[in-house]
Enzyme design. Structure first.
Site, mmCIF file in Angstrom:
data_model
loop_
_atom_site.group_PDB
_atom_site.id
_atom_site.type_symbol
_atom_site.label_atom_id
_atom_site.label_comp_id
_atom_site.label_asym_id
_atom_site.label_seq_id
_atom_site.Cartn_x
_atom_site.Cartn_y
_atom_site.Cartn_z
ATOM 1 N N LYS A 136 0.865 -1.186 0.000
ATOM 2 C CA LYS A 136 0.000 0.000 0.000
ATOM 3 C C LYS A 136 0.891 1.222 0.000
ATOM 4 C CE LYS A 136 -4.521 0.734 0.095
ATOM 5 N NZ LYS A 136 -5.519 -0.087 -0.642
ATOM 6 N N ASP A 202 -6.894 4.299 -5.256
ATOM 7 C CA ASP A 202 -7.517 4.204 -3.930
ATOM 8 C C ASP A 202 -8.185 5.552 -3.707
ATOM 9 O OD1 ASP A 202 -7.414 4.188 -0.702
ATOM 10 O OD2 ASP A 202 -7.220 2.138 -1.414
#
Length: 527
Positions: A136, A202
């Site tokens: 991430k 995202d």
């Protein structure tokens, strides 16, 4: 005494995992997995860097902790100000495949948050059965109130800095590896690349931002490859990417409903409450409506829309909200005097205001807001203090509302206390009276699935139809559900004869961990 910094989000995610493993028979049957847990809990690599870029000047105050809601509109001026942000990439685990995980642009981004998300991503990707590791990344950059030019310049600076973290190939022949196909000198990257680490979108990173990131990568490397997913179709993106997580969530919950009803019930006529109004919430709502459900709510950081009609929100309402959100506007602007069948509740999440429901889907983007006055900027203004979870009190409200199924469309959509309430109710009640909870790493894995399918298409230089992608998504979401059920039955004591439902929380955590731990052991990462 520990020398590690306090990392509340990561610590909660780790504790949730440990709790699921320790409250099962896993360590009794496989005590060696305790060693695997110690190693798997530490990221393989954490990259942190500075991003310097130029904006055009914004009159909005800047802070990494809160949004300030101003009475006046944001005004832009051509002042060419220097700006700086923090960028990160947490490469958590590559035992099952190249690092894979989203990129988030939001002022709340910090290392603890990204470590939590990367840990979740690792086990979520493991559940899909695809060759995907976990990662991430992102930056504490706030795209709200920024012009397209500012966001593009930031994306360019972000990708260049991330690429600059590359390290030369350490082969014996040369530290500078020449790409034979293109005859272009290319530095082997430890950061990103089609076979190393493949970021995705995202919060704050749509297909538009992905395009700018991809364009910068291509300009820097002279490589047109699947280095990032979530791209537009013109850049090799796949069908269904915007819809993937929301659709996958509905497919997963559909299996929960069928399991409890022995195949006699579906989403038809089920009352569904949804929080959030981003991609996940939007497409979960559309798919639920398509399957005959009644969607009663959506929300954002300023408040909640509740349908007062027996028919709920319709597809046209959701499409209008999608259009509104693309313009970065708030749900309150969706409300019109003519909308007699809906009400808007300021500064509230939906869970205490929805009446009787069957299904609850927390889909809010990370850190759904609670609302408090903030005297430092005047009584007419307010600050949003962020938290995203369904609280313990809201969990009790959902049970009182008759909710039978709750599935996280967002990561960490429920607090530990709320999950405790749901799991206690599941254990103490028979099938038709229990509330059944599904964790995000299983229920919202649809985005990861379709990202993996986009990688496969890029490798083949192929473009699949929306139907083919959707068929594969349906198949994999079913396999994730069944894996959670089977693993829970194997490792968690279950009074199934008395009507107790298997714990999807435990089953999904154990299944994802076991797949990662087994791959790590096979590669010599632990012994």
């Amino acid at each position: 005494m520990t020398t590690l910094a306090c990392e509340p989000e990561f610590e909660q995610a780790y504790e949730d995992l440990v709790s699921a493993l320790e409250n099962s028979s896993l360590f009794e049957k496989h005590p060696e997995y305790k060693t695997a847990l110690k190693i798997a809990a530490i990221p393989e690599r954490v990259i942190q860097f500075r991003i310097v870029w130029e904006n055009v000047g914004v009159s909005q105050p800047s802070t990494s902790q809160h949004f300030y809601i101003l009475d006046h509109e944001i005004r832009l001026r051509d002042s060419n100000e220097v700006q700086v942000n923090r960028g990160y990439r947490v490469q958590f685990n590559s035992s099952l495949g190249p690092y894979k995980g989203g990129t988030r642009f939001h002022p709340t981004v910090n290392l603890s948050l990204l470590k939590f998300l990367a840990l979740e991503q690792t086990f979520k990707n493991a559940l899909t059965g695809l060759n995907l590791g976990g990662a991430k990344g992102g930056a504490d950059f706030d795209p709200k109130g920024k012009s397209d030019g500012e966001i593009r310049r930031f994306c360019t600076a972000f990708m260049r800095e991330l690429r600059s973290m590359s390290t030369p190939s350490r082969s014996r022949e040369s530290t500078f590896k020449r790409n034979e196909e293109t005859d272009v000198g290319a530095i082997t990257s430890k950061c990103i690349g089609a076979n190393t680490d493949i970021p995705a979108g995202d919060i704050g990173v749509t297909s538009c931002e992905i395009g700018w990131l991809f364009g910068t990568y291509k300009a820097e490397t002279s490589l047109w490859e699947g280095c990032i997913t979530g791209k537009g179709r013109a850049l090799g993106g796949t069908s269904m990417k915007p819809e993937a997580t929301g659709y996958g969530l509905i497919y997963y919950v559909g299996h929960m409903i069928e399991y409890v009803s022995h195949g006699e019930e579906t989403f038809k006529s089920k009352r569904v409450a949804i929080s959030g109004s981003g991609n996940v919430a939007q497409y979960a709502a559309l798919k639920a409506i398509e399957l005959g459900a009644i969607v009663v709510s959506l929300s954002d950081s300023k408040g909640t829309i509740i349908s007062t009609s027996d028919k709920g929100l319709n597809s046209d309402d959701i499409i209008n909200i999608i259009t509104l959100k693309k313009k970065r506007k708030q749900l309150i602007e969706f409300m019109e005097p003519s909308m007699e069948n809906s009400k808007y509740i300021e500064a509230e999440r939906p869970w205490k205001h929805i009446g009787k429901i069957d299904v609850a889907l927390p889909c809010a983007t990370q850190n759904e807001a609670s609302y408090h006055s903030f005297s430092a900027i005047g009584s007419s203004n307010h600050v949003i203090e962020f938290r995203n979870h369904v609280s313990e009190h809201e969990a009790a409200s959902l049970i009182s509302a008759g909710c039978k199924f709750i599935a996280e469309g967002s990561n960490m959509g429920c607090s530990q206390e709320a999950i405790g309430v749901f799991e206690k109710t599941r254990k103490e009640n028979q099938k038709h009276e229990a509330i059944w909870f599904a964790p995000g790493k299983a229920a919202n894995a649809g985005g990861s699935v379709v990202s993996g399918l986009e990688m496969a298409q890029n490798s083949q230089r192929a473009s699949w139809s929306a139907k083919k992608v959707d068929d594969q998504l349906i198949e994999i979401m079913e396999s994730i559900f069944k894996l959670g059920i089977d693993t829970a039955r194997e490792y968690v004591e279950l009074a199934e004869a008395e009507g107790e439902l298997p714990s999807l929380l435990a089953g999904s955590n154990i299944a994802g961990f076991c797949r990662v731990a087994a791959a790590m052991r096979a590669q010599g990462d632990w012994w």
